[in-house]
Design a protein around this motif. Structure first.
Motif, PDB file in Angstrom:
ATOM      1  N   SER A  21     -10.378  -2.224  -2.502  1.00 30.82           N
ATOM      2  CA  SER A  21     -10.486  -3.661  -2.227  1.00 30.82           C
ATOM      3  C   SER A  21     -10.436  -4.402  -3.550  1.00 30.82           C
ATOM      4  O   SER A  21     -10.765  -3.848  -4.608  1.00 30.82           O
ATOM      5  N   GLU A  56      -4.316  -8.512   8.901  1.00 30.39           N
ATOM      6  CA  GLU A  56      -3.511  -7.307   8.694  1.00 30.39           C
ATOM      7  C   GLU A  56      -2.124  -7.657   8.171  1.00 30.39           C
ATOM      8  O   GLU A  56      -1.415  -8.479   8.743  1.00 30.39           O
ATOM      9  N   THR A  93       6.301   2.467   0.807  1.00 22.36           N
ATOM     10  CA  THR A  93       5.436   1.627   1.637  1.00 22.36           C
ATOM     11  C   THR A  93       6.113   1.252   2.944  1.00 22.36           C
ATOM     12  O   THR A  93       7.345   1.126   2.997  1.00 22.36           O
ATOM     13  N   GLU A 134      -7.718  -5.633   0.900  1.00 22.48           N
ATOM     14  CA  GLU A 134      -8.364  -4.337   1.096  1.00 22.48           C
ATOM     15  C   GLU A 134      -7.428  -3.446   1.903  1.00 22.48           C
ATOM     16  O   GLU A 134      -6.584  -3.942   2.656  1.00 22.48           O
ATOM     17  N   GLY A 135      -7.577  -2.143   1.723  1.00 22.35           N
ATOM     18  CA  GLY A 135      -6.708  -1.236   2.448  1.00 22.35           C
ATOM     19  C   GLY A 135      -6.991   0.192   2.060  1.00 22.35           C
ATOM     20  O   GLY A 135      -8.015   0.513   1.473  1.00 22.35           O
ATOM     21  N   GLN A 186      -0.088  -4.825   6.530  1.00 20.66           N
ATOM     22  CA  GLN A 186       0.705  -3.615   6.672  1.00 20.66           C
ATOM     23  C   GLN A 186      -0.053  -2.556   7.467  1.00 20.66           C
ATOM     24  O   GLN A 186      -1.268  -2.446   7.367  1.00 20.66           O
ATOM     25  N   ARG A 187       0.697  -1.780   8.241  1.00 22.05           N
ATOM     26  CA  ARG A 187       0.156  -0.605   8.925  1.00 22.05           C
ATOM     27  C   ARG A 187       1.316   0.347   9.194  1.00 22.05           C
ATOM     28  O   ARG A 187       2.341  -0.046   9.751  1.00 22.05           O
ATOM     29  N   VAL A 246       0.838  -1.198   0.000  1.00 21.16           N
ATOM     30  CA  VAL A 246       0.000   0.000   0.000  1.00 21.16           C
ATOM     31  C   VAL A 246       0.872   1.247   0.000  1.00 21.16           C
ATOM     32  O   VAL A 246       1.941   1.280   0.621  1.00 21.16           O
ATOM     33  N   TRP A 257      -2.822   1.299   5.571  1.00 21.84           N
ATOM     34  CA  TRP A 257      -3.132  -0.039   6.061  1.00 21.84           C
ATOM     35  C   TRP A 257      -3.502  -0.968   4.912  1.00 21.84           C
ATOM     36  O   TRP A 257      -4.017  -0.540   3.882  1.00 21.84           O
ATOM     37  N   LEU A 258      -3.197  -2.248   5.096  1.00 23.28           N
ATOM     38  CA  LEU A 258      -3.486  -3.262   4.079  1.00 23.28           C
ATOM     39  C   LEU A 258      -3.801  -4.594   4.752  1.00 23.28           C
ATOM     40  O   LEU A 258      -3.074  -5.032   5.654  1.00 23.28           O
ATOM     41  N   TYR A 259      -4.897  -5.219   4.323  1.00 26.38           N
ATOM     42  CA  TYR A 259      -5.281  -6.551   4.797  1.00 26.38           C
ATOM     43  C   TYR A 259      -5.308  -7.516   3.612  1.00 26.38           C
ATOM     44  O   TYR A 259      -5.717  -7.134   2.511  1.00 26.38           O
ATOM     45  N   LYS A 274      -9.919   4.417  -0.047  1.00 29.31           N
ATOM     46  CA  LYS A 274      -9.872   3.000   0.312  1.00 29.31           C
ATOM     47  C   LYS A 274     -10.087   2.162  -0.941  1.00 29.31           C
ATOM     48  O   LYS A 274     -10.722   2.604  -1.899  1.00 29.31           O
TER      49      LYS A 274
END
Length: 237
Positions: A231, A171, A207, A221-222, A173-174, A84, A164-166, A229
């Motif tokens: 997804s 999770e 990133t 999603e992120g 990345q944050r 992300v 953020w990335l899921y 945002k």
């Protein structure tokens, strides 16, 4: 002007909150490693100057807010990775000579978006080991995702925005843009030293740690708080 075949459409990204208004894309720049924690997990050392690479503008995939996109798993790889990033959209062309100072950068920024930078990691590893170009790793169809672009006057300050990335609801990345080693104004200035920054250019700003692979059938999603945002899901060809 007669063409040999039909001219390709200009890549464009919708402007958030505006009906039938689009941002025409010129070039896509990206920075390799702008967060210390990401460089550390990749086994790299911090750099005094940012290192840039490019993406094909027609390789962009637009994800509108509230929608989901499908990303094809690229050919010739078994290590397809995603990360992300905050994306800076340039809305003013720089002078033909000279470059933009960090203090002048703000007047050239049209807005921001959230983005995903995709990599064929196997080719990147080979390129690093053999000091080869990164085109195979970074420049391919559907190699970058972007949300709708939000005009800067309609959004909060991006100097301290959470990314953020899921992947499959876990999770991955944050981080926060305040952790960038090179700030947004510095990146705009650096790009302008080597290329004439043009209205329509996009800059992917790096990133935080957690970049990793995604497999066929997995969803993601992120976003970047305040910027957008996204997804999507990866499918096999």
């Amino acid at each position: 002007m007669p063409f040999v075949f039909a001219q390709a459409c200009v890549p464009a990204v919708p402007v958030w909150g505006e009906k039938d208004r689009y941002f025409p894309v010129h070039r896509v720049y990206a920075i390799a490693g702008n967060y210390a924690d990401h460089l550390a997990e990749m086994g790299r050392v911090e750099r005094a100057e940012p290192v840039f690479f490019t993406k094909p503008s027609d390789g962009l995939v637009v994800c509108k807010e509230g929608k989901s996109v499908e990303i094809p798993y690229p050919r010739e790889t078994n290590s397809f990775c995603l990360e992300v990033e905050l994306v800076v959209a340039i809305g003013k062309t720089a002078p033909e000579t000279g470059f933009i100072t960090p203090e002048e950068a703000e007047e050239y920024i049209f807005g921001y978006a959230a983005g995903v930078e995709f990599t064929r990691r196997n080719f990147q590893t080979i390129a690093r080991e053999n000091r080869q170009p990164w085109e195979k790793a970074k420049c391919f169809d559907n190699s970058a995702l972007i949300t709708e672009i939000r005009e800067k006057h309609r959004m909060p300050d991006m100097d301290a925005a959470t990314l953020w990335l899921y992947v499959d609801n876990q999770e991955r990345q944050r981080g926060n843009t305040s952790q960038m080693m090179h700030s947004i104004p510095e990146l705009v200035s650096e790009v302008s030293k080597y290329w004439r920054l043009t209205a329509g250019d996009l800059i992917y700003t790096g990133t935080p740690k957690g970049s990793g692979p995604i497999e066929i059938g997995q969803s993601f999603e992120g976003g970047v708080n305040g910027a957008g945002k996204f997804s999507g899901k990866v499918f096999g060809r």
